[in-house]
Scaffold this motif. Structure first.
Motif, PDB file in Angstrom:
ATOM      1  N   VAL A   1     -13.112  52.546 -22.190  1.00 35.69           N
ATOM      2  CA  VAL A   1     -14.319  52.863 -21.418  1.00 35.69           C
ATOM      3  C   VAL A   1     -14.625  51.750 -20.416  1.00 35.69           C
ATOM      4  N   THR A   2     -14.474  50.491 -20.842  1.00 33.67           N
ATOM      5  CA  THR A   2     -14.802  49.390 -19.933  1.00 33.67           C
ATOM      6  C   THR A   2     -13.737  49.190 -18.851  1.00 33.67           C
ATOM      7  N   ALA A   3     -12.704  50.007 -18.865  1.00 35.40           N
ATOM      8  CA  ALA A   3     -11.809  50.037 -17.705  1.00 35.40           C
ATOM      9  C   ALA A   3     -12.594  50.415 -16.457  1.00 35.40           C
ATOM     10  N   VAL A   4     -13.622  51.230 -16.636  1.00 41.52           N
ATOM     11  CA  VAL A   4     -14.517  51.564 -15.520  1.00 41.52           C
ATOM     12  C   VAL A   4     -15.229  50.311 -15.028  1.00 41.52           C
ATOM     13  N   HIS A   5     -15.735  49.523 -15.965  1.00 43.07           N
ATOM     14  CA  HIS A   5     -16.436  48.284 -15.614  1.00 43.07           C
ATOM     15  C   HIS A   5     -15.525  47.356 -14.831  1.00 43.07           C
ATOM     16  N   ARG A   6     -14.310  47.160 -15.354  1.00 39.87           N
ATOM     17  CA  ARG A   6     -13.389  46.222 -14.705  1.00 39.87           C
ATOM     18  C   ARG A   6     -12.991  46.693 -13.316  1.00 39.87           C
ATOM     19  N   ALA A   7     -12.811  47.981 -13.160  1.00 36.43           N
ATOM     20  CA  ALA A   7     -12.445  48.513 -11.849  1.00 36.43           C
ATOM     21  C   ALA A   7     -13.587  48.359 -10.846  1.00 36.43           C
ATOM     22  N   LEU A   8     -14.808  48.545 -11.314  1.00 39.61           N
ATOM     23  CA  LEU A   8     -15.958  48.407 -10.414  1.00 39.61           C
ATOM     24  C   LEU A   8     -16.240  46.951 -10.064  1.00 39.61           C
TER      25      LEU A   8
ATOM     26  N   ALA B   1     -13.491  47.673  -3.597  1.00 38.61           N
ATOM     27  CA  ALA B   1     -13.039  49.052  -3.433  1.00 38.61           C
ATOM     28  C   ALA B   1     -11.801  49.093  -2.546  1.00 38.61           C
ATOM     29  N   PRO B   2     -10.783  49.847  -2.921  1.00 39.79           N
ATOM     30  CA  PRO B   2      -9.612  50.004  -2.051  1.00 39.79           C
ATOM     31  C   PRO B   2     -10.006  50.607  -0.706  1.00 39.79           C
TER      32      PRO B   2
ATOM     33  N   PRO C   1     -21.811  55.716  -6.727  1.00 39.64           N
ATOM     34  CA  PRO C   1     -21.564  57.152  -6.547  1.00 39.64           C
ATOM     35  C   PRO C   1     -20.171  57.529  -7.033  1.00 39.64           C
ATOM     36  N   GLY C   2     -19.991  58.812  -7.310  1.00 39.62           N
ATOM     37  CA  GLY C   2     -18.696  59.287  -7.773  1.00 39.62           C
ATOM     38  C   GLY C   2     -17.591  59.133  -6.749  1.00 39.62           C
ATOM     39  N   THR C   3     -17.959  58.969  -5.488  1.00 42.82           N
ATOM     40  CA  THR C   3     -16.965  58.816  -4.428  1.00 42.82           C
ATOM     41  C   THR C   3     -16.430  57.389  -4.317  1.00 42.82           C
ATOM     42  N   ARG C   4     -17.042  56.449  -5.026  1.00 42.82           N
ATOM     43  CA  ARG C   4     -16.620  55.054  -4.932  1.00 42.82           C
ATOM     44  C   ARG C   4     -15.166  54.937  -5.411  1.00 42.82           C
TER      45      ARG C   4
ATOM     46  N   ALA D   1      -2.952  54.082 -11.818  1.00 38.00           N
ATOM     47  CA  ALA D   1      -2.276  55.171 -11.103  1.00 38.00           C
ATOM     48  C   ALA D   1      -2.393  55.037  -9.590  1.00 38.00           C
ATOM     49  N   GLY D   2      -3.221  54.097  -9.118  1.00 38.19           N
ATOM     50  CA  GLY D   2      -3.493  53.964  -7.695  1.00 38.19           C
ATOM     51  C   GLY D   2      -4.984  54.065  -7.442  1.00 38.19           C
TER      52      GLY D   2
END
Length: 265
Positions: A61-68, A72-73, A127-130, A136-137
């Protein structure tokens, strides 16, 4: 890397967010009941104990945290169906990270509670578009959340399998999204229209090269239930064992999916 040739399935972002947090809540409630002896039990995931599996669920779940936390690419360069085929590449690093988390968080209930709280804050902010940089990219946050239903449902099943009598419920939307994504991944891996794979009540896909079915009863049909499909798609259940135990029915000369499974591992 296999790519979907058909239009991607649409997911309701609000429902997926609710599903992720609901399934995480189901895991938290179960973890609160575990004894030290149960946390020390081995799981079907190699050398992982139940404690390490629970830590891994939080990590997923915290993969979301780390990515944020990362910039942003500049642009999206992957699609949702790329994700199932990209998970095995980082398995060794994931195992090491998981063992470290299990040691850092002896109070797993507090750990998962904090994961849920911070996830809510992040999803309220972004937002969901972030765009996120993932294994996977570059994917939108809304798409990446769909992949978290797979992580949560698959590992909920692993957890229930490891602890006798632990019957963790599945959020319906989480189970549906997980089933559909893995079914669509099979169709992307083996594009075609000769075989119909049915996973009622959540998914029906056409796959495998050969004569395309257009009307009436398909000549090649595979049918199974959601959890059996998820186990097949992730290597928890072999095709032969599924047939022998009547967990799956297969009819037609192109209905043998054994060579195409698992979809992800």
């Amino acid at each position: 890397m296999p790519m979907a040739r058909k239009r991607a399935r649409a997911y309701d972002t609000a429902k997926i967010r609710t599903a992720v947090q609901a399934q995480l809540g189901n895991v938290r409630e179960a973890v609160r009941t575990l004894t030290p002896e149960q946390l020390a039990l081995r799981t079907r995931l190699g050398e992982w104990t139940v404690r390490e599996l629970v830590a891994h669920i939080g990590m997923a779940v915290t993969a979301v945290h780390r990515a944020l936390d990362r910039p942003a690419p500049a642009r999206q360069d992957a699609v949702l169906l790329d994700w199932p085929f990209a998970t095995s590449a980082s398995s060794a690093a994931i195992a090491d990270f998981t063992r470290g988390l299990a040691q850092q968080h002896p109070d797993l209930d507090a750990y998962l509670t904090d994961v849920d709280r911070t996830l809510t804050e992040l999803l309220d902010t972004h937002p969901g578009t972030r765009l996120l940089e993932t294994n996977a990219g570059a994917l939108p946050l809304a798409d990446y959340l769909v992949t978290r239903t797979v992580e949560l449902v698959v590992h909920t099943d692993d957890l229930s399998a490891a602890v006798p009598g632990l019957d963790i419920p599945y959020d319906r939307q989480a189970l549906a999204a997980c089933t559909r994504l893995l079914a669509d991944a099979l169709a992307a891996k083996a594009p075609g229209g000769s075989t119909e794979v049915r996973v009622p009540p959540y998914a029906v896909v056409q796959c495998v090269e050969g004569p395309k079915h257009t009307r009436g009863t398909p000549p090649n049909v595979v049918e199974t239930d959601p959890l059996s499909w998820i186990r097949l798609a992730t290597g928890r259940l072999t095709w032969k064992d599924a047939l022998d135990s009547a967990k799956v029915s297969a009819s037609g000369e192109r209905a043998d999916l054994g060579g195409l499974l698992p979809v992800m591992s």
